[in-house]
Design a protein around this motif. Structure first.
Motif, mmCIF file in Angstrom:
data_model
loop_
_atom_site.group_PDB
_atom_site.id
_atom_site.type_symbol
_atom_site.label_atom_id
_atom_site.label_comp_id
_atom_site.label_asym_id
_atom_site.label_seq_id
_atom_site.Cartn_x
_atom_site.Cartn_y
_atom_site.Cartn_z
ATOM 1 N N LEU A 306 -7.185 -1.888 -1.367
ATOM 2 C CA LEU A 306 -6.763 -1.671 0.020
ATOM 3 C C LEU A 306 -5.650 -2.659 0.396
ATOM 4 O O LEU A 306 -4.643 -2.298 1.002
ATOM 5 C CB LEU A 306 -7.994 -1.878 0.909
ATOM 6 N N LYS A 307 -5.868 -3.904 -0.004
ATOM 7 C CA LYS A 307 -4.888 -4.954 0.310
ATOM 8 C C LYS A 307 -3.539 -4.630 -0.350
ATOM 9 O O LYS A 307 -2.481 -4.758 0.268
ATOM 10 C CB LYS A 307 -5.436 -6.296 -0.198
ATOM 11 N N ASN A 308 -3.624 -4.178 -1.575
ATOM 12 C CA ASN A 308 -2.422 -3.807 -2.320
ATOM 13 C C ASN A 308 -1.654 -2.689 -1.601
ATOM 14 O O ASN A 308 -0.434 -2.742 -1.439
ATOM 15 C CB ASN A 308 -2.906 -3.354 -3.714
ATOM 16 N N GLN A 309 -2.395 -1.693 -1.125
ATOM 17 C CA GLN A 309 -1.769 -0.581 -0.385
ATOM 18 C C GLN A 309 -1.106 -1.093 0.898
ATOM 19 O O GLN A 309 -0.005 -0.688 1.256
ATOM 20 C CB GLN A 309 -2.854 0.451 -0.046
ATOM 21 N N MET A 310 -1.792 -2.024 1.598
ATOM 22 C CA MET A 310 -1.251 -2.525 2.866
ATOM 23 C C MET A 310 0.016 -3.350 2.638
ATOM 24 O O MET A 310 0.899 -3.392 3.491
ATOM 25 C CB MET A 310 -2.306 -3.350 3.624
ATOM 26 N N GLU A 311 0.092 -3.997 1.475
ATOM 27 C CA GLU A 311 1.323 -4.750 1.157
ATOM 28 C C GLU A 311 2.497 -3.793 0.973
ATOM 29 O O GLU A 311 3.629 -4.088 1.358
ATOM 30 C CB GLU A 311 1.107 -5.619 -0.082
#
Ligand code: PLP
Length: 426
Positions: A306-311
């Motif tokens: 999820l964090k990767n997508q938000m970046e």
């Protein structure tokens, strides 16, 4: 040039200059829309691989063996509950994952308060002068829900660190005040993040009404523009600490993570509230869309995904917001006629004209082919008493389009402000 210090001659020549620039822009035949916070095509494309996560050969059971093709699982599947609980920064046990929209969950909860009463309380429809607190500027669709159900909407000013808590603490002494709308991170439209102290003051509130609820809409909880996202305390845990576990409903969704309208949403609350939620939800549905929950959970494979997508979202959004800040600063920085927020995340920023100018500015921009959110819509009943706030939503347009649109905004603001200043001088 500060417009308030400028002489008449300078203001007249500034007017001529702005008009010329606008006439040149008119010839381009612009048609730009910065009115609603929608992800751009490029952002939507980030989630296209999610559509390939499930096919007819996939194992369609959830972690706990539930067949996601069938009815059931009214709390949502475990892997989706974990994903959204951790997204909000709270615990799985508090979290129910529902359908495609967090706004629907909010609507259903207010509707439940109206017809059944919250946790056995008096149905709100029987409270003749029922009231709801609305931090302003705020999200028009929040205000619209409580307006729809006949609440008196009470504006509470937003400070740089969240709603004016002195006011909130005072207002909740009225037993007819039943709730407050909050967007604690990258608030719509100011982009403000609540300070830890504000979060704790919410958790420590002493409302006169037992069924008072904080609607903590954490829609932008992971939506920062750079790696070091601001963290705020977990409101559910804070409320528990102060013996106020039942005070709060927290919401989030993946509308601004995957596909708006086709994401998954969650509500987190105390055990008593979750039982109360089931008391009406179980009549409304035999279960949520678990295949979409499974698709989301398998696509992200947990919080790191999820964090990767938000970046990736941030890398697309940041240059757009920077373009807005740069254009505003270049055009209006020294004029003294406008003010704006510079959020480090979210989907919006808030722009203030001189009092009495916002409606005229938005209408004038429309004449030049640029659509902004109608002035006033960030206030209850669409009425901004000072007529100065405009919500800017730069996510959907391209950076070049944004620069053009904000330039039009600046030129129209200059013209309408000069008109006002000259009128006041004469
Ligand atoms: N809450 C806030 C603060 C929003 O800005 C939006 C959409 O812009 C929503 C909720 C809508 O969420 P959902 O798509 O989950 O209903």
């Amino acid at each position: 040039m500060n417009y308030f210090e400028a002489d008449l001659h300078s203001l007249v020549s500034e007017t001529e200059k702005c008009k010329k620039e606008l006439e040149a822009i008119k010839k381009e035949g612009l048609s730009l829309d910065l009115s609603r916070g929608k992800p751009s095509d490029e952002q939507l494309s980030l989630s296209l691989p999610m559509l390939d996560v499930l096919d007819r050969k996939s194992i369609l059971d959830s972690e706990n063996g539930l067949d996601c093709r069938n009815y059931g699982g009214s709390d949502g599947i475990p892997e989706a509950r974990r994903l959204l609980a951790h997204m909000m920064g709270t615990h799985v046990v508090h979290t129910i994952v529902g359908g495609n929209s967090s706004l629907t969950l909010m609507y259903q909860l207010v509707s439940h308060g109206m017809t059944d009463g919250i946790c056995g309380g008096t149905p709100w429809q029987e409270i003749k002068r029922r009231k709801f607190l609305c931090p302003v500027p705020g999200y028009d669709r929040h205000f619209a829900i409580t307006e729809h159900f006949g609440f008196e909407l009470i504006s509470v000013p937003m400070n740089d660190d969240g709603p004016d808590m002195d006011k909130v603490e005072e207002l909740v002494k009225d037993p007819d005040v039943k709730g407050i709308w909050c967007v604690p991170k990258y608030q719509n439209p100011t982009g403000i993040v609540y300070s830890d102290e504000v979060v704790r003051r919410f958790a420590r509130l002493k409302p006169a009404s037992e069924d008072f609820r904080i609607f903590w809409d954490n829609a932008y909880c992971m939506h920062c523009f750079s790696g070091d996202c601001t963290e705020i305390p977990d409101i559910i845990e804070e409320c528990e600490k102060y013996g106020n576990a039942d005070f709060v409903y927290e919401f989030c969704s993946t509308s601004k993570v995957t596909f708006p309208g086709s994401g998954i949403s969650a509500v987190a609350a105390s055990p008593a509230n979750l039982i109360d939620i089931h008391s009406f939800m179980d009549f409304a549905t035999i279960g949520p869309d678990k295949l979409n929950q499974l698709r989301h959970a398998r696509f992200f494979k947990g919080s790191a995904g999820l964090k990767n997508q938000m970046e990736k979202h941030a890398a697309i959004l940041k240059p757009k917001f920077d373009a807005v800040y740069e254009t505003l600063e270049t055009e209006l920085g020294k004029t003294g006629i406008a003010d704006w927020t510079t959020p480090k995340g979210g989907y919006f920023l808030s722009f203030d004209t001189l009092p009495g100018c916002a409606k005229n500015v938005v209408n004038m921009c429309a004449e030049y082919g640029v659509k902004f959110t109608p002035a006033g819509s960030t206030y209850p009943h669409g009425y901004d008493p000072e007529d100065k706030n405009i919500r800017l939503a730069p996510s959907f347009a391209t950076t070049e389009e944004i620069k053009k649109a904000i330039l039009v905004l600046c030129l129209c603001t200059k013209l309408k402000s000069i008109e006002k200043i000259m009128k006041e001088r004469s």
